[in-house]
Design an enzyme around this catalytic site. Sequence first.
Site, PDB file in Angstrom:
ATOM      1  N   TYR A   1      -8.814  20.379   5.439  1.00 44.73           N
ATOM      2  CA  TYR A   1      -7.485  19.877   5.059  1.00 44.73           C
ATOM      3  C   TYR A   1      -6.389  20.751   5.664  1.00 44.73           C
ATOM      4  CZ  TYR A   1      -9.672  16.759   1.612  1.00 44.73           C
ATOM      5  OH  TYR A   1     -10.413  15.791   0.981  1.00 44.73           O
TER       6      TYR A   1
ATOM      7  N   PRO B   1      -8.261   6.121  -5.074  1.00 45.97           N
ATOM      8  CA  PRO B   1      -8.265   5.172  -6.196  1.00 45.97           C
ATOM      9  C   PRO B   1      -7.255   4.040  -6.042  1.00 45.97           C
ATOM     10  CG  PRO B   1      -7.206   7.227  -6.830  1.00 45.97           C
ATOM     11  CD  PRO B   1      -7.851   7.467  -5.495  1.00 45.97           C
TER      12      PRO B   1
ATOM     13  N   GLY C   1      -2.804   2.961  -1.103  1.00 48.61           N
ATOM     14  CA  GLY C   1      -1.534   2.423  -1.566  1.00 48.61           C
ATOM     15  C   GLY C   1      -1.567   0.933  -1.844  1.00 48.61           C
TER      16      GLY C   1
ATOM     17  N   LEU D   1      -3.129  -0.732  -4.015  1.00 49.02           N
ATOM     18  CA  LEU D   1      -3.147  -1.048  -5.444  1.00 49.02           C
ATOM     19  C   LEU D   1      -1.989  -0.396  -6.195  1.00 49.02           C
ATOM     20  CD1 LEU D   1      -6.981  -0.561  -5.979  1.00 49.02           C
ATOM     21  CD2 LEU D   1      -5.753  -2.728  -5.749  1.00 49.02           C
ATOM     22  N   GLY D   2      -1.037   0.133  -5.466  1.00 51.03           N
ATOM     23  CA  GLY D   2       0.068   0.859  -6.095  1.00 51.03           C
ATOM     24  C   GLY D   2       1.370   0.082  -6.181  1.00 51.03           C
TER      25      GLY D   2
END
Length: 330
Positions: free
Chosen positions: A53, A217, A221, A223-224
């Site tokens: 990362y 999850p 984006g 599902l946001g």
Amino acid sequence: MEYTQLGRTGLKVSRLVLGTMNFGPQTDEADSHAIMDAALDAGINLFDTANVYGWGENKGRTESIIGNWFAKGGGRRDKVVLATKVYGNMGADGAAWPNHDKLSAVNIRRAVDASLKRLQTDHIDVYQFHHVDRNTPFEEIWQAIDVLVQQGKILYVGSSNFPGYKIAQANEIAARRGGTIGLVSEQCLYNLAERRAEMEVVPAAQEYGLGVIPWSPLHGGLLGGVLKKEVEGKRRTSGRAADALADPATRAQIQSYEDLLDKHGIEPGEAALAWLLTRPGVTGPIVGPRTAEQLASAVRASELELSEELLTGLDEIFPGPGPSPEAFAW
């Protein structure tokens, strides 16, 4: 904040996992430190990162940001269940020198020491294999892990992006070796829009006592509340969400999703997280906030109780594959 055991272990972790992938590339160090402090204040104790990362020339930067935060003291390190990952090529130019990536015993030893240095700590609580290494036998991997456990450098081991059969293979070989606890967690792509993990990965994890930690999850984006944000001009859709919405059927599906949650007065992103917390075997989803408000929204999601009516409606919009093995047959 609610807590649960991480798989079959005695380790207690929060039902939300703080993902740190944005620390460095999208969120500067000061704001990253503020988000981590806010996460602790909210009761989140499982922090997830990876040695790669920071990406590109800045690989390792995210671990260094976390290490600088630990160095501030105040009991920060003691309060955190620290999880990082190994596998990726750490060469800044993208070309790995031989044995400087994947899961050979040589690279695992090197990568652990490098991560510990960046993280400014003497141990990693959950050391995770970021991907399957098709060229390294698990006998070699577990031998390297046993040494690190004996040295006190790592405590538990998890996997990420493993198929069900590799979870089984890894833990069967660990059991035959004896004295090795094997994998205790699996990070996988799992959300309302992507439920294939329910066919093999989640059942394998449950069978072998692994906690399931879903990543993405909100499916990039999608599902946001992406359509509402488009209309309001708050966000320009890109990446995975833009690719998905190019399909008219998917756009219609997401519109139905947002309409359903508008009817129930719930924010789409919060509903998507809350849904994962209802799923069997799930320890907690990884949330990767870029801002303090995004973290606050995730915490609100962990406190939501979704009605049976809403859960049924979500299943109708995003039908899962069904129970395994029946999902493979009919």
